[in-house]
Design a protein around this motif. Sequence first.
Motif, PDB file in Angstrom:
ATOM      1  N   ASP A  25       0.708  -1.195  -0.165  1.00  0.00           N
ATOM      2  CA  ASP A  25      -0.132   0.048  -0.079  1.00  0.00           C
ATOM      3  C   ASP A  25       1.003   1.349  -0.029  1.00  0.00           C
ATOM      4  O   ASP A  25       0.350   2.314   0.387  1.00  0.00           O
ATOM      5  N   MET A  26       2.194   1.080  -0.483  1.00  0.00           N
ATOM      6  CA  MET A  26       3.163   2.501  -0.548  1.00  0.00           C
ATOM      7  C   MET A  26       3.430   2.620  -1.660  1.00  0.00           C
ATOM      8  O   MET A  26       4.656   3.520  -1.774  1.00  0.00           O
ATOM      9  N   ALA A  27       3.022   2.164  -2.728  1.00  0.00           N
ATOM     10  CA  ALA A  27       3.401   2.273  -4.157  1.00  0.00           C
ATOM     11  C   ALA A  27       5.061   2.090  -4.345  1.00  0.00           C
ATOM     12  O   ALA A  27       5.646   2.846  -5.186  1.00  0.00           O
ATOM     13  N   MET A  28       5.621   0.866  -3.541  1.00  0.00           N
ATOM     14  CA  MET A  28       6.952   0.792  -3.491  1.00  0.00           C
ATOM     15  C   MET A  28       7.150  -0.432  -4.743  1.00  0.00           C
ATOM     16  O   MET A  28       6.220  -0.920  -5.120  1.00  0.00           O
ATOM     17  N   ASN A  29       8.443  -0.142  -5.213  1.00  0.00           N
ATOM     18  CA  ASN A  29       8.813  -1.212  -6.278  1.00  0.00           C
ATOM     19  C   ASN A  29       9.887  -2.077  -5.682  1.00  0.00           C
ATOM     20  O   ASN A  29      10.476  -1.942  -4.572  1.00  0.00           O
ATOM     21  N   VAL A  30      10.392  -3.286  -6.244  1.00  0.00           N
ATOM     22  CA  VAL A  30      11.489  -4.071  -5.738  1.00  0.00           C
ATOM     23  C   VAL A  30      12.746  -3.486  -5.493  1.00  0.00           C
ATOM     24  O   VAL A  30      13.338  -3.938  -4.392  1.00  0.00           O
ATOM     25  N   MET A  31      13.083  -2.485  -6.306  1.00  0.00           N
ATOM     26  CA  MET A  31      14.482  -1.816  -5.947  1.00  0.00           C
ATOM     27  C   MET A  31      14.192  -1.289  -4.643  1.00  0.00           C
ATOM     28  O   MET A  31      15.069  -0.931  -3.865  1.00  0.00           O
ATOM     29  N   GLU A  32      13.018  -0.493  -4.380  1.00  0.00           N
ATOM     30  CA  GLU A  32      13.238   0.234  -3.244  1.00  0.00           C
ATOM     31  C   GLU A  32      12.812  -0.620  -1.893  1.00  0.00           C
ATOM     32  O   GLU A  32      13.548  -0.451  -0.907  1.00  0.00           O
ATOM     33  N   VAL A  33      12.131  -1.808  -2.173  1.00  0.00           N
ATOM     34  CA  VAL A  33      12.078  -2.701  -0.969  1.00  0.00           C
ATOM     35  C   VAL A  33      13.448  -3.160  -0.750  1.00  0.00           C
ATOM     36  O   VAL A  33      13.893  -3.155   0.432  1.00  0.00           O
ATOM     37  N   CYS A  34      14.326  -3.646  -1.660  1.00  0.00           N
ATOM     38  CA  CYS A  34      15.670  -4.137  -1.448  1.00  0.00           C
ATOM     39  C   CYS A  34      16.460  -3.118  -0.669  1.00  0.00           C
ATOM     40  O   CYS A  34      17.121  -3.135   0.208  1.00  0.00           O
ATOM     41  N   LYS A  35      16.372  -1.856  -1.252  1.00  0.00           N
ATOM     42  CA  LYS A  35      17.107  -0.678  -0.715  1.00  0.00           C
ATOM     43  C   LYS A  35      16.745  -0.506   0.720  1.00  0.00           C
ATOM     44  O   LYS A  35      17.397  -0.090   1.677  1.00  0.00           O
ATOM     45  N   ALA A  36      15.398  -0.467   1.080  1.00  0.00           N
ATOM     46  CA  ALA A  36      14.737  -0.295   2.479  1.00  0.00           C
ATOM     47  C   ALA A  36      15.478  -1.421   3.499  1.00  0.00           C
ATOM     48  O   ALA A  36      15.408  -1.049   4.813  1.00  0.00           O
ATOM     49  N   HIS A  37      15.925  -2.765   3.103  1.00  0.00           N
ATOM     50  CA  HIS A  37      16.183  -3.596   3.868  1.00  0.00           C
ATOM     51  C   HIS A  37      17.860  -3.668   3.617  1.00  0.00           C
ATOM     52  O   HIS A  37      18.319  -4.774   4.061  1.00  0.00           O
ATOM     53  N   GLU A  38      18.169  -2.533   3.162  1.00  0.00           N
ATOM     54  CA  GLU A  38      19.855  -2.310   3.102  1.00  0.00           C
ATOM     55  C   GLU A  38      20.583  -3.543   2.303  1.00  0.00           C
ATOM     56  O   GLU A  38      21.721  -3.857   2.591  1.00  0.00           O
ATOM     57  N   LEU A  39      19.790  -4.002   1.265  1.00  0.00           N
ATOM     58  CA  LEU A  39      20.453  -5.039   0.274  1.00  0.00           C
ATOM     59  C   LEU A  39      21.248  -3.987  -0.576  1.00  0.00           C
ATOM     60  O   LEU A  39      21.055  -2.814  -0.881  1.00  0.00           O
ATOM     61  N   PRO A  40      22.309  -4.793  -1.466  1.00  0.00           N
ATOM     62  CA  PRO A  40      23.117  -3.780  -1.981  1.00  0.00           C
ATOM     63  C   PRO A  40      22.626  -3.315  -3.684  1.00  0.00           C
ATOM     64  O   PRO A  40      23.157  -3.985  -4.523  1.00  0.00           O
ATOM     65  N   VAL A  41      21.685  -2.869  -3.682  1.00  0.00           N
ATOM     66  CA  VAL A  41      20.837  -2.438  -4.967  1.00  0.00           C
ATOM     67  C   VAL A  41      21.109  -1.059  -4.882  1.00  0.00           C
ATOM     68  O   VAL A  41      20.452  -0.327  -4.177  1.00  0.00           O
ATOM     69  N   GLU A  42      21.850  -0.362  -5.979  1.00  0.00           N
ATOM     70  CA  GLU A  42      21.848   0.817  -6.043  1.00  0.00           C
ATOM     71  C   GLU A  42      20.761   1.772  -6.267  1.00  0.00           C
ATOM     72  O   GLU A  42      20.531   2.692  -5.799  1.00  0.00           O
ATOM     73  N   GLY A  43      20.080   1.382  -7.466  1.00  0.00           N
ATOM     74  CA  GLY A  43      18.846   2.258  -7.860  1.00  0.00           C
ATOM     75  C   GLY A  43      19.260   3.586  -8.222  1.00  0.00           C
ATOM     76  O   GLY A  43      18.766   4.785  -7.847  1.00  0.00           O
ATOM     77  N   THR A  44      20.445   3.829  -8.972  1.00  0.00           N
ATOM     78  CA  THR A  44      20.992   4.960  -9.233  1.00  0.00           C
ATOM     79  C   THR A  44      19.961   6.122  -9.650  1.00  0.00           C
ATOM     80  O   THR A  44      20.132   7.319  -9.302  1.00  0.00           O
ATOM     81  N   CYS A  45      19.244   5.621 -10.576  1.00  0.00           N
ATOM     82  CA  CYS A  45      18.478   6.652 -11.263  1.00  0.00           C
ATOM     83  C   CYS A  45      17.057   6.964 -10.641  1.00  0.00           C
ATOM     84  O   CYS A  45      16.277   7.658 -10.925  1.00  0.00           O
ATOM     85  N   GLY A  46      16.958   6.207  -9.391  1.00  0.00           N
ATOM     86  CA  GLY A  46      15.548   6.482  -8.569  1.00  0.00           C
ATOM     87  C   GLY A  46      14.672   5.937  -9.115  1.00  0.00           C
ATOM     88  O   GLY A  46      13.404   6.207  -8.919  1.00  0.00           O
ATOM     89  N   GLY A  47      14.880   4.885  -9.912  1.00  0.00           N
ATOM     90  CA  GLY A  47      13.562   4.030 -10.417  1.00  0.00           C
ATOM     91  C   GLY A  47      13.054   4.526 -11.701  1.00  0.00           C
ATOM     92  O   GLY A  47      11.657   4.322 -12.159  1.00  0.00           O
ATOM     93  N   MET A  48      13.631   5.291 -12.517  1.00  0.00           N
ATOM     94  CA  MET A  48      13.379   5.820 -13.958  1.00  0.00           C
ATOM     95  C   MET A  48      13.775   4.858 -14.946  1.00  0.00           C
ATOM     96  O   MET A  48      13.486   5.206 -16.325  1.00  0.00           O
ATOM     97  N   ALA A  49      14.062   3.627 -14.707  1.00  0.00           N
ATOM     98  CA  ALA A  49      14.483   2.894 -15.812  1.00  0.00           C
ATOM     99  C   ALA A  49      15.654   3.285 -16.753  1.00  0.00           C
ATOM    100  O   ALA A  49      15.530   3.222 -17.960  1.00  0.00           O
ATOM    101  N   LEU A  50      16.537   4.029 -16.271  1.00  0.00           N
ATOM    102  CA  LEU A  50      17.674   4.684 -16.817  1.00  0.00           C
ATOM    103  C   LEU A  50      18.999   4.138 -16.201  1.00  0.00           C
ATOM    104  O   LEU A  50      20.077   4.749 -16.753  1.00  0.00           O
TER     105      LEU A  50
END
Length: 109
Positions: A25-50
Amino acid sequence: MEEDLIKITVTDREGVVHELDAPTDMAMNVMEVCKAHELPVEGTCGGMALCASCHVYVNSDHELSEASDDEEDMLDQAFFVEDNSRLGCQIKIKAELEGLKITLAPVGD
Ligand code: FES
């Protein structure tokens, strides 16, 4: 609020398996969930598919939304791409994804 959480299983690059709670219910995506749990996912572009730094392999047969052209283009340029490659930031957390299993893709230099 149990029902607003699903479990997803993430295998990191060392082969360690993490079971993560993901809110639906928080409009999160898999990248954000991994980051929230401190897994090593950079997500450099902030989720823009870039950037493809959120590249994952999907190991369960959940029905996912089709990859957009932007996602396909990005995956074309990513390293170690497999048939089940997706960008984590393009996988939105929703109830149907309960039990989703993914593996973090290796990072290319
Ligand atoms: Fe950049 Fe997913 S966070 S493509």
